[in-house]
Structure formats: C-alpha cells, structure tokens
Design an enzyme around this catalytic site. Structure first.
Site, PDB file in Angstrom:
ATOM      1  N   LYS A  91       0.955  -1.202   0.320  1.00  0.00           N
ATOM      2  CA  LYS A  91       0.362  -0.257  -0.082  1.00  0.00           C
ATOM      3  C   LYS A  91       0.953   1.520   0.065  1.00  0.00           C
ATOM      4  CE  LYS A  91      -3.238   2.621   2.771  1.00  0.00           C
ATOM      5  NZ  LYS A  91      -4.323   2.709   4.055  1.00  0.00           N
TER       6      LYS A  91
ATOM      7  N   ASP B   3      -2.745  10.359   3.167  1.00  0.00           N
ATOM      8  CA  ASP B   3      -3.828   9.658   4.106  1.00  0.00           C
ATOM      9  C   ASP B   3      -4.439  10.876   4.340  1.00  0.00           C
ATOM     10  OD1 ASP B   3      -5.789   8.573   3.568  1.00  0.00           O
ATOM     11  OD2 ASP B   3      -5.877   7.012   4.721  1.00  0.00           O
TER      12      ASP B   3
ATOM     13  N   LYS C 249     -10.015  13.053   8.255  1.00  0.00           N
ATOM     14  CA  LYS C 249      -9.604  13.369   9.075  1.00  0.00           C
ATOM     15  C   LYS C 249      -9.162  14.038  10.591  1.00  0.00           C
ATOM     16  CE  LYS C 249      -6.427   9.019   7.596  1.00  0.00           C
ATOM     17  NZ  LYS C 249      -7.231   7.586   8.442  1.00  0.00           N
TER      18      LYS C 249
ATOM     19  N   ASP D 299       1.822   6.105   5.554  1.00  0.00           N
ATOM     20  CA  ASP D 299       0.701   5.224   5.262  1.00  0.00           C
ATOM     21  C   ASP D 299       0.738   5.054   3.676  1.00  0.00           C
ATOM     22  OD1 ASP D 299      -1.286   3.940   5.463  1.00  0.00           O
ATOM     23  OD2 ASP D 299      -2.728   5.714   3.767  1.00  0.00           O
TER      24      ASP D 299
ATOM     25  N   ASP E  59     -11.889   7.411   3.388  1.00  0.00           N
ATOM     26  CA  ASP E  59     -10.861   6.684   4.023  1.00  0.00           C
ATOM     27  C   ASP E  59     -10.519   5.259   4.495  1.00  0.00           C
ATOM     28  OD1 ASP E  59      -8.740   7.757   6.035  1.00  0.00           O
ATOM     29  OD2 ASP E  59      -9.362   7.969   8.324  1.00  0.00           O
TER      30      ASP E  59
ATOM     31  N   GLU F  90      -9.420   4.039   2.224  1.00  0.00           N
ATOM     32  CA  GLU F  90      -8.766   3.582   0.943  1.00  0.00           C
ATOM     33  C   GLU F  90      -7.382   2.497   0.763  1.00  0.00           C
ATOM     34  OE1 GLU F  90      -7.572   5.288   3.359  1.00  0.00           O
ATOM     35  OE2 GLU F  90      -5.620   5.161   3.152  1.00  0.00           O
TER      36      GLU F  90
ATOM     37  N   ARG G 233      -7.907   0.058   1.114  1.00  0.00           N
ATOM     38  CA  ARG G 233      -8.189  -2.018   0.301  1.00  0.00           C
ATOM     39  C   ARG G 233      -8.460  -1.246  -1.105  1.00  0.00           C
ATOM     40  NH1 ARG G 233     -12.669  -2.148   4.931  1.00  0.00           N
ATOM     41  NH2 ARG G 233     -10.815  -0.821   6.334  1.00  0.00           N
TER      42      ARG G 233
HETATM   43  N1  BES Z   1      -3.848   4.801   6.467  1.00  0.00           N
HETATM   44  C1  BES Z   1      -5.418   4.135   7.801  1.00  0.00           C
HETATM   45  C2  BES Z   1      -4.708   3.517   8.442  1.00  0.00           C
HETATM   46  C3  BES Z   1      -4.343   3.893   9.871  1.00  0.00           C
HETATM   47  C4  BES Z   1      -4.927   4.861  10.912  1.00  0.00           C
HETATM   48  C5  BES Z   1      -2.568   3.771   9.854  1.00  0.00           C
HETATM   49  C6  BES Z   1      -3.981   4.487  11.935  1.00  0.00           C
HETATM   50  C7  BES Z   1      -1.617   4.204  10.714  1.00  0.00           C
HETATM   51  C8  BES Z   1      -2.436   5.229  12.014  1.00  0.00           C
HETATM   52  C9  BES Z   1      -6.300   3.994   6.895  1.00  0.00           C
HETATM   53  O1  BES Z   1      -6.501   4.518   5.071  1.00  0.00           O
HETATM   54  C10 BES Z   1      -7.872   4.273   7.327  1.00  0.00           C
HETATM   55  O2  BES Z   1      -7.431   5.272   7.549  1.00  0.00           O
HETATM   56  N2  BES Z   1      -8.178   3.215   8.115  1.00  0.00           N
HETATM   57  C11 BES Z   1     -10.228   3.294   8.182  1.00  0.00           C
HETATM   58  C12 BES Z   1     -10.628   2.537   8.030  1.00  0.00           C
HETATM   59  C13 BES Z   1     -11.826   3.266   8.414  1.00  0.00           C
HETATM   60  C14 BES Z   1     -12.982   4.372   7.871  1.00  0.00           C
HETATM   61  C15 BES Z   1     -12.567   2.051   7.887  1.00  0.00           C
HETATM   62  C16 BES Z   1      -9.708   3.419  10.017  1.00  0.00           C
HETATM   63  O3  BES Z   1      -9.381   1.686  10.569  1.00  0.00           O
HETATM   64  O4  BES Z   1      -9.791   4.151  10.875  1.00  0.00           O
HETATM   65 ZN    ZN Z   2      -4.568   4.728   4.782  1.00  0.00          ZN
HETATM   66 MN    MN Z   3      -8.178   6.107   4.794  1.00  0.00          MN
END
Ligand code: BES
Ligand code: ZN
Ligand code: MN
Length: 483
Positions: free
Chosen positions: A250, A255, A262, A273, A332, A334, A336
């Site tokens: 990824k 992000d 966020k 990210d 967010d 994104e 996947r």
């Molecule tokens: N890049 C983030 C995941 C992340 C969060 C990495 C904190 C490192 C530290 C990912 O893209 C994300 O935002 N995931 C969300 C998904 C949700 C919206 C279903 C999450 O895990 O909150």
């Molecule tokens: Zn992300």
């Molecule tokens: Mn995200």
C-alpha cells in the site's frame, strides 16, 4: 550514514570504543575483555539488564561500553539486535568502534545469525534522518565497526538488511510534498538500475487503459498523479522450476482521509501510509545481493488520498481490475481500494504465493499495538513461513482469523461489495476479508502494519519516525522460501 562493518579476530589496536556484553546477574562473558570488573559496574548502578549501557573511560582516552544483554539463558537474535542498538546509542560520534561477540553468544545463537543481528541492531539503532536539518547533525556517526569473533557472511547479510530498512525509512520520512507517487517511482527506477531489477511504471493514462478503477478512484481528489510500480527479480540460473512470490504494498504517500476527512491529529503520521510500498520496493533492491532463489515480483500501489472538488464522493461505485464493483461508503478506507487493483494485477502472473503489506487499519493498533503486526492469511503454509520470518527479523506478527462469518458485513445494496464493515466490529479482519476478494484463491498472507510502521520514540532497533517495518520480514521469508 550506514556504518561500514568488518569482522575481526581480535580488537583492533586503533579502536576508540569497545562494546562488551554483560549478563544479568552481573557476569562478564569469557573473552569479553578483562578490562572491567563486576564490582566496579555494580557500584556504578549497572545491572546488566537488556538495553542498559555504561561508558567507562580509561586514562589513555579509550572507552569501554558495558552493554547489558540480560539473562544468559534468554539470549537470542532479538536480544543481540536490541543490545546492538543500545550500544549504538551509547557510542555517540566515533570513527572506529568494535564490539565483541562472545563465546556465550555464539553457543546460543549460530555465529552467522548472531553477527547479522548485532550488525542490524547497530546500523538501525544509529539511523537518523537529517535530510532537512540545516545543520545536518549526525548524532551517531560511526565510520567503521569491527565485530570481533563475527562471521563475514552474517555480517554482509546484516548490512544488506539494515541498508534496505534504512532506505525504506528514508522514503517514508521524507515530507509528503517531496515523496509523491512520481518521486517514489523515480526512486524505484534508480534502485532497479543500481541492482539489476526489471522495472515498469504505469502512469495515470496507463492505469486508465489497464482498468485500475479503484486506484484511480482514490487518486481522483489529488493534484499529484498516481503510479503503479512493478519491480521484478529473476534468480540466477535456476536449477529447477522456481516458485514465484508476489509482494504488494500500500503506497498512500499521504492519507488525509479524503472527503471522509481525518482530524488534524489523525493526519500527523499519515506520511507513513506508504510504509507497505516502501518496504516492498526497498526489500526488492536487496534480493540480488542476498542471492534469493525464488522469483519475486513487487507491486506498489501509489497515490495520495486528498479531498477536493474532484475527489471520490461517499456513495460512488468503482470497478476494480478484476471486474468487481465497490461502493465507497468511507473515503478513508482507501488502502483496501488501491490494494484491490494491486492484488488483482498480481494474481494475473499466477504467483505461488502473495504477501501484501499495508498500513491498513487503526484497529490493528487497538488489538496489537505498535510492536506486533497483524497477519491474516488464507493459507497456513504461507502464514507460517511469514510468521517464522517475522520472528527471525524481530518484527513480531500475530495471526488473526480471517473469519468468514464477517464477510456479509461487506455486502452492499448497490454494488458487489462496500468498502467498510459494521462500526466497531473487527475492523482489521473485515479489511482483510475485503482484500481476500481480490486474491483469486491464491495462497496469500496480509500484514497489517498500521502502527508498527511508525514509532513515536527510539526503542531498540526502531528509531523515532518511520521504522521500515516489514523489510527484514520479507527478506527473511524470501531467502528461506519453501515452495
Ligand atoms: N491509513 C489508515 C490506517 C491507519 C490509522 C494507519 C492509524 C496508521 C495509523 C487507513 O487508511 C484508514 O484510514 N483506515 C480507517 C478505515 C475505516 C474508515 C473503515 C480506520 O482504520 O480507521
Ligand atoms: Zn490509509
Ligand atoms: Mn485512510
């Protein structure tokens, strides 16, 4: 700057600093130098606990650093790696440094593995990112490090592993304005040229003609164009039919969350990210020097995730490369999406195994924290090979179930899938179930490194900022791969 390492039969006469391992309860291993006495260490409050160090200055200006390695019966590669990192931090600026690898260490850990671990610890513990410091300070600038009693093959391996990890850290530590998808592609091209890999970059037009709809969807809000990077390693003169392993990373270079934006604090570490892509690409660069015997194809799915007038709407439907349609209910989620296309593409070369690395879910941090990655897999053999490699690398991973009962959480009213599950329910598992839809039934393991990719403090081999997590797990897995 990565130090230069060498093995030696004895402590070099011109050495400035010598590191000596000390066990807890206080015991100076045989052959470690008679120059220090336990009584003296004890009176200075030194107990030999793992990571503890004490500098002892002799009258002639030479320095001995006692390095605690903890209990003798607990000594393993990870202990040596952490002791190496502690030593590096205690040394400060020096030009000629030596460490002794004692008979006791070599009895419990094979000499090659022990040397590799110590080298990794010293190199990674002394890492610093100074590209944007106007004074360019280098707090740990060792020019040469002699590993007394070490093994030269293990030493070279440790250096290659550490160099690849530091390169991944550098890429992630660069500000997101600098390390864009285009810049990462340029770095990959340079790496391919330097190491003899094949490289292929898809720009935004090619991504469109190749039907990479999910990656392009995430990229729609960004002014910076996306890139798909592919590196190929062919092993030298294979004697029998060789296995192919595909790696997918990824690569979100920043992000923001997109329109599902966020918080400011939530974005603080989001240049990390791209940690999965950096690990995949940088590990690829070490395969030739390590003489890996399987064929490896590395893919990095790179874009920013930004809000704008052209960004993905909540409710948009995207079509992935494998033809599956995805309703985007949170922009967010994104990672996947970009991996859906990357995995679909990887499957097309019929790999014997696929390993993806992604900073995918905040849920990973909740369940396992910053020191243990989450592993999910549809194949026990691949899972076990990756878990064992992670263990050797000191990048522990813990397997979570790919629980099919939650697959229905991804059912969409309007498309084949939606990109989020039910609020608060097993987010790391549900994200992996989403990815599984794109691996075409191939043996596959997914490493969620959301929290391990970044460190808020110097801790063992990890330094503050990007950690390069996963580089050494991949390399340990590939160099021992059993098809
Ligand atoms: N890049 C983030 C995941 C992340 C969060 C990495 C904190 C490192 C530290 C990912 O893209 C994300 O935002 N995931 C969300 C998904 C949700 C919206 C279903 C999450 O895990 O909150
Ligand atoms: Zn992300
Ligand atoms: Mn995200």
């Amino acid at each position: 700057m990565t130090p230069v390492f060498a093995v030696g039969a004895s402590v070099p006469a011109d050495g400035e600093i010598l590191g000596v391992p000390v066990f807890q309860p206080l015991a100076i291993p045989e052959g470690a130098g008679a120059s220090i006495s336990s009584r003296f260490l004890k009176s200075a409050g030194f107990e030999g606990a793992l990571g503890q160090t004490l500098r002892l200055q002799a009258t002639d200006g030479s320095v001995v650093v006692a390095v605690g390695v903890g209990r003798a019966d607990r000594l393993d590669g990870d202990v040596l790696r952490r002791a190496g990192a502690a030593f590096a931090r205690a040394v400060g600026p020096a030009r000629r440094v030596a460490v002794t690898l004692t008979a006791a260490a070599r009895r419990r850990v094979a000499t090659g593995a022990a040397t590799q671990a110590v080298v990794e610890g010293i190199a990674l513990g002394s890492y610093s990112f100074t590209a944007h410091k106007s004074n360019g300070d280098r707090p740990h600038h060792h020019v040469s490090v002699t590993v007394v009693g070490g093994d030269s093959a293990g030493l070279r391996r440790g250096q290659q592993m550490a160099e690849a990890t530091a390169r991944a850290r550098d890429w992630v530590n660069e500000p997101p304005r600098v390390m864009t998808p285009r810049r990462l592609a340029a770095e990959a091209e340079q790496l391919a040229e330097d190491t003899g890999l094949d490289v292929d970059i898809w720009d935004e037009d090619r991504l469109a003609s190749e039907r990479m709809g999910c990656l392009l969807g995430v990229a729609a809000g960004a002014a910076e164009p996306p890139r798909l990077i592919r590196l190929v390693y062919e092993p030298p003169a294979p004697s029998r039919a060789r296995a192919t392993v595909a790696l997918v990373g990824k690569g979100i270079t920043f992000d923001s969350g997109g329109l599902s934006i966020k918080t400011s604090d939530g974005m603080r570490t989001m240049k990390s990210d791209m940690g999965g892509a950096a690990a995949v690409l940088s590990a690829m660069g070490a395969l030739p020097a390590l003489g890996v015997r399987v064929r490896v194809i590395g893919y990095a799915c790179c874009t920013e995730n930004m809000p704008s007038g052209t960004a993905l709407h909540v409710g948009d439907v995207l079509t992935a490369r494998n033809g599956a349609t995805v309703e985007v209910l949170n922009t967010d989620a994104e990672g996947r999406l970009v991996l859906a296309d990357g995995l679909s593409l990887a499957v097309e070369s019929s790999p014997d195994a696929i390993i993806d690395l992604a900073t995918l879910t905040g849920g990973q941090r909740v369940s396992l924290g910053s020191q243990v990655a989450a592993l999910l897999a549809n194949d026990d053999d691949v899972a076990e090979q990756v878990l064992a490699a992670a263990d050797r690398a000191g990048e522990p991973a813990w397997r979570l179930p790919l629980w099919s009962g939650y697959r229905s959480h991804l059912d969409s009213d309007v498309a084949d899938l939606k990109n989020i599950g039910q609020p608060g329910q097993a987010p790391t598992i549900v994200a992996a179930l989403f990815l599984q839809e794109f691996v075409g039934g191939r043996p596959w393991a997914h490493l969620d490194i959301a929290s391990p990719a970044w460190s808020d403090s110097d801790d063992g081999w990890r330094t503050k900022g990007a950690t390069g997590w996963g580089v050494r797990t991949l390399l340990e897995a590939l160099r021992a791969w059993e098809a």
